[in-house]
Design an enzyme around this catalytic site. Structure first.
Site, PDB file in Angstrom:
ATOM      1  N   ASP A  17     -17.528  -7.520  -7.678  1.00 55.60           N
ATOM      2  CA  ASP A  17     -17.717  -7.159  -9.027  1.00 55.60           C
ATOM      3  C   ASP A  17     -16.502  -6.467  -9.712  1.00 55.60           C
ATOM      4  OD1 ASP A  17     -18.188  -4.749  -8.115  1.00 55.60           O
ATOM      5  OD2 ASP A  17     -20.108  -4.653  -8.701  1.00 55.60           O
ATOM      6  N   ASN A  20     -31.022   2.092  -9.261  1.00 52.79           N
ATOM      7  CA  ASN A  20     -32.080   1.452  -9.716  1.00 52.79           C
ATOM      8  C   ASN A  20     -32.238  -0.081  -8.955  1.00 52.79           C
ATOM      9  OD1 ASN A  20     -29.864  -0.109 -10.533  1.00 52.79           O
ATOM     10  ND2 ASN A  20     -30.071  -0.052 -12.584  1.00 52.79           N
TER      11      ASN A  20
HETATM   12  C1  GLP Z   1     -21.871   0.356  -8.318  1.00 50.15           C
HETATM   13  C2  GLP Z   1     -21.183  -0.834  -7.921  1.00 50.15           C
HETATM   14  C3  GLP Z   1     -22.180  -1.319  -6.706  1.00 50.15           C
HETATM   15  C4  GLP Z   1     -22.401  -0.131  -5.891  1.00 50.15           C
HETATM   16  C5  GLP Z   1     -23.249   0.882  -6.457  1.00 50.15           C
HETATM   17  C6  GLP Z   1     -23.600   2.091  -5.966  1.00 50.15           C
HETATM   18  O1  GLP Z   1     -22.084   0.351  -9.699  1.00 50.15           O
HETATM   19  N1  GLP Z   1     -21.059  -1.969  -8.675  1.00 50.15           N
HETATM   20  O2  GLP Z   1     -21.715  -2.519  -6.136  1.00 50.15           O
HETATM   21  O3  GLP Z   1     -22.984  -0.571  -4.693  1.00 50.15           O
HETATM   22  O4  GLP Z   1     -22.698   1.035  -7.752  1.00 50.15           O
HETATM   23  O5  GLP Z   1     -22.581   2.860  -5.819  1.00 50.15           O
HETATM   24  P1  GLP Z   1     -22.195   4.302  -4.755  1.00 50.15           P
HETATM   25  O6  GLP Z   1     -21.841   3.496  -3.564  1.00 50.15           O
HETATM   26  O7  GLP Z   1     -21.182   5.010  -5.476  1.00 50.15           O
HETATM   27  O8  GLP Z   1     -23.786   4.919  -4.622  1.00 50.15           O
END
Ligand code: GLP
Length: 241
Positions: free
Chosen positions: A67, A136
């Site tokens: 993304d 979520n």
């Molecule tokens: C972001 C990304 C995800 C990621 C998630 C968790 O919003 N778009 O791909 O897996 O949040 O992030 P973190 O690893 O910092 O908890």
């Protein structure tokens, strides 16, 4: 689905790197799907170390990120391109022709997301998709309610997700309201999936994703329908499993 519980995120990063390296050794021209966020940083550091010590050759690999924020130029300090460049591309010496991320400033967003799926197909499809999970249950930026048949598309970020990601910005007002993300179907089309989950704040959502019903309320629950998924969780995240 195979669940691996490790002591802490550092051990998880080492185990995840072993799996990614094994994939690349089996197929040097592997097509990897990659995430951003705090979770994969240790994995990327392990991969950079393995490249420097010549344990793995990434020169034939292709990468596709999950993304990108919509509206941020790639040079922006908070873009996912910058994150990947700092954490993986530069330390591993990946060439620009090896790496792919949707462009957050493409003038025609719909054309950009269609072209992204086409580029993944042209590369032969994803051999291994690495994932984190949002609080979520989102995977990539596929928020609860996303169509499981979705392909790369533009999304409106939920307030929760913007708040969770505000830690990387100076204020929540700077967090983009939209993003481009691989769809749930794009992710599920990967031949194999490796999901990393660390921290006690992910314990409930991980339990729901793996043991709860397969439901659009928890996008990660669709992984239950995939034939080749490995989940690496630390003890804190796996506490309820
Ligand atoms: C972001 C990304 C995800 C990621 C998630 C968790 O919003 N778009 O791909 O897996 O949040 O992030 P973190 O690893 O910092 O908890």
């Amino acid at each position: 689905m195979k669940l691996i519980i490790v002591a802490n995120p550092e051990a998880g990063a080492v185990r995840a790197a072993e799996i990614v390296i094994q994939q690349i050794k089996a197929k040097p021209a592997s097509v990897l799907g990659l995430p951003t966020g705090g979770t994969p940083v240790g994995l990327y550091a392990q991969l950079a170390k393995a490249v420097k010590t010549k344990q793995v050759d990434l020169s034939h690999v292709k990468t596709f990120n999950l993304d990108e924020y919509y509206g941020l130029p790639k040079e922006d300090a908070q873009s996912y391109y910058t994150f990947m460049n700092v954490n993986l591309y530069a330390p591993c010496g990946l060439r620009p022709d090896q790496t792919h991320i949707p462009s957050g400033t493409a003038p025609d967003a719909e054309a950009e997301v269609c072209a992204y799926d086409a580029a993944i197909s042209k590369a032969g499809g994803l051999d291994l998709q690495v994932l984190g999970i949002g609080g979520n249950g989102h995977i990539g930026f596929n928020e609860p309610g996303t169509d499981p048949k979705s392909r790369t598309h533009v999304v409106t970020l939920t307030q929760n997700t913007r708040e969770a990601n505000a830690r990387f910005f100076t204020s929540i007002g700077e967090v983009p309201t939209h993003a481009m993300t691989m769809g749930i179907q794009t992710i599920l089309d990967a031949k194999a999936i490796l999901m990393l989950v660390f921290g006690s704040n992910k314990a409930d959502i991980l339990f729901d994703a793996l043991k709860g019903p397969v439901s659009i309320e928890n996008p990660a629950s669709f992984l239950q329908n995939h034939p080749d998924v490995i989940v690496i969780a630390d003890q804190a995240a796996g506490a309820r499993l």
